[in-house]
Design an enzyme around this catalytic site. Structure first.
Site, mmCIF file in Angstrom:
data_model
loop_
_atom_site.group_PDB
_atom_site.id
_atom_site.type_symbol
_atom_site.label_atom_id
_atom_site.label_comp_id
_atom_site.label_asym_id
_atom_site.label_seq_id
_atom_site.Cartn_x
_atom_site.Cartn_y
_atom_site.Cartn_z
ATOM 1 N N GLU A 181 -3.642 -3.636 -6.056
ATOM 2 C CA GLU A 181 -4.836 -3.408 -6.890
ATOM 3 C C GLU A 181 -5.751 -4.516 -7.349
ATOM 4 O O GLU A 181 -6.003 -4.576 -8.704
ATOM 5 C CB GLU A 181 -3.969 -2.629 -8.530
ATOM 6 N N GLU A 226 3.014 5.637 -2.692
ATOM 7 C CA GLU A 226 3.365 5.966 -3.864
ATOM 8 C C GLU A 226 2.879 7.531 -4.425
ATOM 9 O O GLU A 226 2.312 7.764 -5.397
ATOM 10 C CB GLU A 226 2.733 5.055 -5.188
HETATM 11 O O1 9MR Z 1 5.993 4.093 -11.883
HETATM 12 C C1 9MR Z 1 5.769 2.929 -12.773
HETATM 13 C C2 9MR Z 1 5.983 2.997 -14.430
HETATM 14 O O2 9MR Z 1 7.590 3.418 -14.524
HETATM 15 C C3 9MR Z 1 5.537 1.841 -15.201
HETATM 16 O O3 9MR Z 1 5.959 2.150 -16.321
HETATM 17 C C4 9MR Z 1 4.144 1.455 -14.795
HETATM 18 C C5 9MR Z 1 3.665 0.333 -15.384
HETATM 19 O O4 9MR Z 1 2.515 0.082 -15.093
HETATM 20 O O5 9MR Z 1 4.044 1.233 -13.552
HETATM 21 C C6 9MR Z 1 4.409 2.634 -12.563
HETATM 22 O O6 9MR Z 1 4.224 2.158 -11.299
HETATM 23 C C7 9MR Z 1 2.814 1.815 -10.952
HETATM 24 C C8 9MR Z 1 2.933 0.900 -9.649
HETATM 25 O O7 9MR Z 1 3.993 -0.287 -9.740
HETATM 26 C C9 9MR Z 1 1.290 0.495 -9.074
HETATM 27 N N1 9MR Z 1 0.748 1.617 -8.894
HETATM 28 C C10 9MR Z 1 0.493 2.709 -10.063
HETATM 29 C C11 9MR Z 1 1.985 3.054 -10.481
HETATM 30 C C12 9MR Z 1 1.836 4.115 -11.527
HETATM 31 O O8 9MR Z 1 1.258 3.677 -12.644
#
Ligand code: 9MR
Length: 371
Positions: free
Chosen positions: A157, A262
């Site tokens: 990102e 994802e």
């Molecule tokens: O699914 C993840 C969630 O449990 C966390 O709280 C969050 C914190 O930022 O991150 C989520 O995963 C993210 C991923 O690492 C990067 N792309 C977006 C995902 C959803 O937020």
């Protein structure tokens, strides 16, 4: 890879035929990883609880259905390097051991991300200190998992929606070249891992153009990049199929693999797209924002199944360019979308329900192979 899979699929064929043959008598659940064996690998994200083996129902589903695993949070820098210079590889190692034992692969997520940084890193103000953290983190983590992971989301990102560089702590203190440098360091420390750039909304035209510029810059510097991850956090009835197809074609024209890293399809009301974790919705007490607490209506269930089916038909059309499809969670109950962008909602974005049972969307995805 595809050739190896072809031969392996011959070995897997009896399992598939067995499923089909027995279907008439007592239907056996088809297996995602076998059904798409010749096309792409099929993965899931695992929570720390699941990696620690404390979610037994998920465990048997995961072993059966998927062949590649991504830690949902456990390999982010706040967990791997909780104190400056002190690394904690326990959960990550558990995951790579588990994968090796069960003949699965692991994708490391993620070496460099501005979010979920350790607290001490968030307060760094000097270029030298951040550079030291950056270099040491990538070198140590990538070297530790070399030969144990299939690949790394090296940078996550780094782009704004308009395709310009996001003004993250890394961009502000290290400059735009931090992305290329991250790949260079990862390549040196982990020569056996594939290296990916990962983002959300990077199927959208402006952000896609920015990602293409970024990838060309890495390649132009003589640094290796093996793939691009399109996260695929989409919304029911609004999956951007045309942009997804254009993205598959344009990214693969750069000579890299395309993966959907994802995947989930959100069914609840939302007034923006993407997965910017700092973005929230107002009026969080409005019950209209959480309409399906008693279950998903059939019409929405069907629309979800239709969207997933159309998506997988597109993936199959471009199977020669796509290496992996990973779902962001094993079942609906686990999904981050229950807590974001509105906390405490009941969401239904995945193929397996809260009881770990396959949903109509699951059967619709499987059926794309029979069409
Ligand atoms: O699914 C993840 C969630 O449990 C966390 O709280 C969050 C914190 O930022 O991150 C989520 O995963 C993210 C991923 O690492 C990067 N792309 C977006 C995902 C959803 O937020």
């Amino acid at each position: 890879m595809k050739i190896t899979r072809f031969y392996l699929s011959i070995i897997a064929l009896p399992a598939i035929l067995n499923c089909t043959a027995q279907k008439k008598v007592a239907p056996l659940l088809p297996v995602l990883k076998d059904v798409f064996w010749n096309d792409f690998s099929v993965g899931t994200a695992l929570s720390a609880l699941q990696i620690e083996g404390r979610d037994h129902k998920a465990d048997s589903l995961v072993k059966k259905q998927f062949n590649v695993l991504t830690p949902e949070n456990s390999m982010k820098s706040m967990f791997l390097q909780p104190e400056w210079g002190k690394f904690d590889f326990r959960i990550g190692d558990r995951l790579t051991d588990y994968a090796a034992k069960n003949n699965m692969q692991v994708v490391g997520h993620t070496l460099i991300w501005h979010s979920q940084l350790p607290a001490y890193a968030q307060t760094i103000r000097s270029k030298d200190s951040l550079q030291a953290f950056f270099n040491n983190h990538i070198r140590t983590v990538a070297a530790h998992y070399d030969k144990k992971v299939l690949g790394w989301d090296v940078v996550n990102e780094a782009l704004n929606e308009d395709g310009t560089m996001r003004p993250s702590i890394f961009q502000r203190l290290l400059g735009d070249d931090f992305v290329t440098e991250a790949f260079r360091l990862a390549q040196e420390a982990s020569p056996n891992s594939e290296l990916y750039y990962n983002d959300y909304n990077n199927e959208q035209p402006a952000k896609r153009a920015g990602a293409i510029r970024l990838i060309k810059k890495i390649q132009g510097a003589g640094v290796r990049i093996d793939g691009v991850g399109i996260q695929g956090h989409w919304h029911i009835g609004k999956v951007p199929f045309d942009d997804i197809e254009k993205s598959i074609l344009e990214y693969s024209a750069l000579g890299i693999k395309v993966m959907f890293t994802e995947l989930d399809i959100e069914v609840l009301p939302r007034n923006f797209t993407g997965a910017e974790v700092n973005q929230r919705m107002r009026n969080t007490n409005d019950t209209a924002l959480n309409p399906y607490t008693a279950g998903l209506p059939d019409s929405v269930q069907k629309q979800l199944a239709d969207d997933y089916a159309q998506l997988f038909r597109l993936f199959l059309k471009h199977r020669d360019k796509i290496s992996r499809i990973t779902f962001w969670g094993v079942n609906d109950g686990q999904s981050w979308l229950n807590g974001w962008p509105v906390p405490g909602r009941t969401n239904y974005p995945l193929l397996f329900d809260r009881n770990y049972q396959p949903k109509p969307a699951y059967y619709a995805v499987i059926a794309t192979k029979q069409q």
